[in-house]
Design a protein around this motif. Structure first.
Motif, PDB file in Angstrom:
ATOM      1  N   SER A 129       7.985 -18.430 -41.220  1.00  0.00           N
ATOM      2  CA  SER A 129       7.596 -17.225 -41.947  1.00  0.00           C
ATOM      3  C   SER A 129       6.089 -17.049 -42.017  1.00  0.00           C
ATOM      4  O   SER A 129       5.598 -15.961 -42.322  1.00  0.00           O
ATOM      5  N   GLU A 130       5.341 -18.118 -41.735  1.00  0.00           N
ATOM      6  CA  GLU A 130       3.875 -18.056 -41.827  1.00  0.00           C
ATOM      7  C   GLU A 130       3.194 -17.778 -40.496  1.00  0.00           C
ATOM      8  O   GLU A 130       1.988 -17.512 -40.463  1.00  0.00           O
ATOM      9  N   LEU A 131       3.931 -17.846 -39.414  1.00  0.00           N
ATOM     10  CA  LEU A 131       3.293 -17.802 -38.099  1.00  0.00           C
ATOM     11  C   LEU A 131       2.554 -16.489 -37.846  1.00  0.00           C
ATOM     12  O   LEU A 131       1.353 -16.486 -37.528  1.00  0.00           O
ATOM     13  N   LEU A 132       3.250 -15.363 -37.959  1.00  0.00           N
ATOM     14  CA  LEU A 132       2.610 -14.080 -37.648  1.00  0.00           C
ATOM     15  C   LEU A 132       1.570 -13.673 -38.694  1.00  0.00           C
ATOM     16  O   LEU A 132       0.503 -13.170 -38.326  1.00  0.00           O
ATOM     17  N   PRO A 133       1.811 -13.874 -39.995  1.00  0.00           N
ATOM     18  CA  PRO A 133       0.738 -13.582 -40.956  1.00  0.00           C
ATOM     19  C   PRO A 133      -0.519 -14.396 -40.687  1.00  0.00           C
ATOM     20  O   PRO A 133      -1.641 -13.880 -40.799  1.00  0.00           O
ATOM     21  N   ALA A 134      -0.360 -15.676 -40.316  1.00  0.00           N
ATOM     22  CA  ALA A 134      -1.527 -16.516 -40.022  1.00  0.00           C
ATOM     23  C   ALA A 134      -2.245 -16.023 -38.773  1.00  0.00           C
ATOM     24  O   ALA A 134      -3.481 -16.016 -38.713  1.00  0.00           O
ATOM     25  N   LEU A 135      -1.479 -15.594 -37.781  1.00  0.00           N
ATOM     26  CA  LEU A 135      -2.087 -15.041 -36.563  1.00  0.00           C
ATOM     27  C   LEU A 135      -2.903 -13.801 -36.899  1.00  0.00           C
ATOM     28  O   LEU A 135      -4.046 -13.648 -36.443  1.00  0.00           O
ATOM     29  N   LYS A 136      -2.341 -12.931 -37.708  1.00  0.00           N
ATOM     30  CA  LYS A 136      -3.033 -11.688 -38.029  1.00  0.00           C
ATOM     31  C   LYS A 136      -4.294 -11.939 -38.858  1.00  0.00           C
ATOM     32  O   LYS A 136      -5.279 -11.211 -38.740  1.00  0.00           O
ATOM     33  N   ARG A 137      -4.292 -13.004 -39.669  1.00  0.00           N
ATOM     34  CA  ARG A 137      -5.496 -13.347 -40.453  1.00  0.00           C
ATOM     35  C   ARG A 137      -6.598 -13.917 -39.581  1.00  0.00           C
ATOM     36  O   ARG A 137      -7.734 -14.060 -40.026  1.00  0.00           O
ATOM     37  N   GLY A 138      -6.283 -14.293 -38.360  1.00  0.00           N
ATOM     38  CA  GLY A 138      -7.290 -14.882 -37.487  1.00  0.00           C
ATOM     39  C   GLY A 138      -7.290 -16.393 -37.500  1.00  0.00           C
ATOM     40  O   GLY A 138      -8.234 -17.017 -36.997  1.00  0.00           O
ATOM     41  N   ASP A 139      -6.220 -17.022 -38.039  1.00  0.00           N
ATOM     42  CA  ASP A 139      -6.141 -18.483 -38.057  1.00  0.00           C
ATOM     43  C   ASP A 139      -5.890 -19.054 -36.666  1.00  0.00           C
ATOM     44  O   ASP A 139      -6.040 -20.265 -36.466  1.00  0.00           O
ATOM     45  N   ALA A 140      -5.461 -18.230 -35.743  1.00  0.00           N
ATOM     46  CA  ALA A 140      -5.167 -18.692 -34.385  1.00  0.00           C
ATOM     47  C   ALA A 140      -5.329 -17.535 -33.417  1.00  0.00           C
ATOM     48  O   ALA A 140      -5.430 -16.372 -33.822  1.00  0.00           O
ATOM     49  N   ASN A 141      -5.346 -17.866 -32.127  1.00  0.00           N
ATOM     50  CA  ASN A 141      -5.407 -16.837 -31.080  1.00  0.00           C
ATOM     51  C   ASN A 141      -4.028 -16.361 -30.663  1.00  0.00           C
ATOM     52  O   ASN A 141      -3.842 -15.187 -30.363  1.00  0.00           O
ATOM     53  N   VAL A 142      -3.060 -17.292 -30.617  1.00  0.00           N
ATOM     54  CA  VAL A 142      -1.724 -16.964 -30.133  1.00  0.00           C
ATOM     55  C   VAL A 142      -0.676 -17.753 -30.895  1.00  0.00           C
ATOM     56  O   VAL A 142      -0.975 -18.777 -31.526  1.00  0.00           O
ATOM     57  N   VAL A 143       0.565 -17.274 -30.811  1.00  0.00           N
ATOM     58  CA  VAL A 143       1.726 -18.005 -31.314  1.00  0.00           C
ATOM     59  C   VAL A 143       2.651 -18.263 -30.132  1.00  0.00           C
ATOM     60  O   VAL A 143       3.065 -17.330 -29.444  1.00  0.00           O
TER      61      VAL A 143
END
Length: 316
Positions: A129-143
């Motif tokens: 449940s955290e993967l896409l929100p974290a991606l959108k915050r800029g915590d990562a480049n890709v999932v």
């Protein structure tokens, strides 16, 4: 007068002979002292060899309008990292081994992408449940977590706005499995009255009810229960995700009893458009590079090798 000239000539000859004896075997007075070449090809002992070394590039001469070589030295900057999120609890795609390391099909694909993009890999596990929100915050480049690409008739995997996907890196069709030497025709007439084990409430059950209404559906709570029912002869066939069945068959128990039969079922309204790599919408350049790397992996056989480790064949 002639006598005087003759006497002078004799004197010059005598003087020249004396000088020759004096300088025999020694540098003559007119040898150059700055190391320039002399007539016999030697250099002055006190000076460096001035013969031309053709392997050395001469220094530019500003007086002749020559500019110095301004080619920059090779860069020593560190290789940028590709920050990747995955779930870590979905074997054989992404999970932790006995030592706690992230491994699996998704992880191998991620490492291969990093190598082809000349980036170092930094992979971190988060709750689904955290993967896409974290991606959108800029915590990562890709999932890279076996996320299904949104398609008509299916939910967009909960993706918030501003998320895009790479090309498919594996497909997710439905498929039948049967016991060895007991294959069945995968058509409505051939399956009439046959017992088909399927996971209750899944898209696979919905597909069976729509496509094969004359079959006897044996709905079970888990995929493990579906596989066991087929192995124990409590069902004639099993219907499930092709890749899950391949993993079961190629990984041990399933391979001793069962095999895939029939064809892939790829109706996107049930089985989606396959799994893709999620990125922020403003990372289109990175998405294009990932798409190109995936295409190259599939073309040169690398993808098939990675897939074979987990599924026994390509799942593209």
């Amino acid at each position: 007068m002639r006598l005087l000239l003759f006497v002078n000539l004799i004197a010059v000859v005598v003087l020249a002979s004396a000088l020759a004896r004096t300088y025999q075997g020694a540098p003559l007075p007119w040898r150059l002292s700055n190391g320039a070449l002399i007539a016999n090809g030697e250099t002055s002992p006190a000076a460096p060899d001035m013969r031309i070394n053709e392997s050395v590039t001469p220094e530019p001469n500003p007086l002749r309008g020559e500019a110095p070589d301004e080619t920059p030295a090779p860069s020593s900057r560190p290789v940028p990292s590709l920050r990747i999120l995955t779930e870590g609890s979905y074997p054989p795609y992404n999970y932790r081994d006995d030592a706690g390391h992230l491994v699996g099909f998704d992880i191998d694909i991620a490492h291969e992408l990093c190598a082809r993009l000349d980036r170092s890999c930094r992979i971190e596990a988060r709750r689904w449940s955290e993967l896409l929100p974290a991606l959108k915050r800029g915590d990562a480049n890709v999932v890279v977590a076996s996320m299904l690409i949104p398609s008509p008739g299916r939910e967009a995997v909960g993706a918030p706005g501003g998320i895009v996907f790479s090309r498919r890196y594996y497909s997710t069709p439905g498929h039948f499995a049967a016991r060895k030497n007991e294959g069945a025709a995968a058509n409505a007439i051939g399956l009439a009255g046959r017992r088909i084990a399927v996971q209750a409430g899944s898209v696979h059950e919905a597909f069976l009810k729509s496509r094969f209404p004359a079959a006897v559906i044996v709905a079970l709570p888990t995929l493990d229960a579906v596989e066991a029912a087929l192995a124990d002869r409590r069902a004639d066939l099993a219907f499930a995700d092709r890749n899950a069945l391949l993993s079961w068959i190629s990984g041990g128990d399933g391979g001793r009893c069962c095999r895939l039969v029939g064809v892939d079922y790829t109706d996107k309204s049930y089985f989606g458009a396959g799994a893709g790599i999620a990125l922020r919408a403003d990372e289109e350049d990175l998405r294009d590079k990932i798409d190109a790397a995936l295409a190259a992996m599939m073309a040169d056989g690398t993808y098939a090798q990675i897939s074979g480790r987990y599924f026994g064949q390509s799942i593209r």
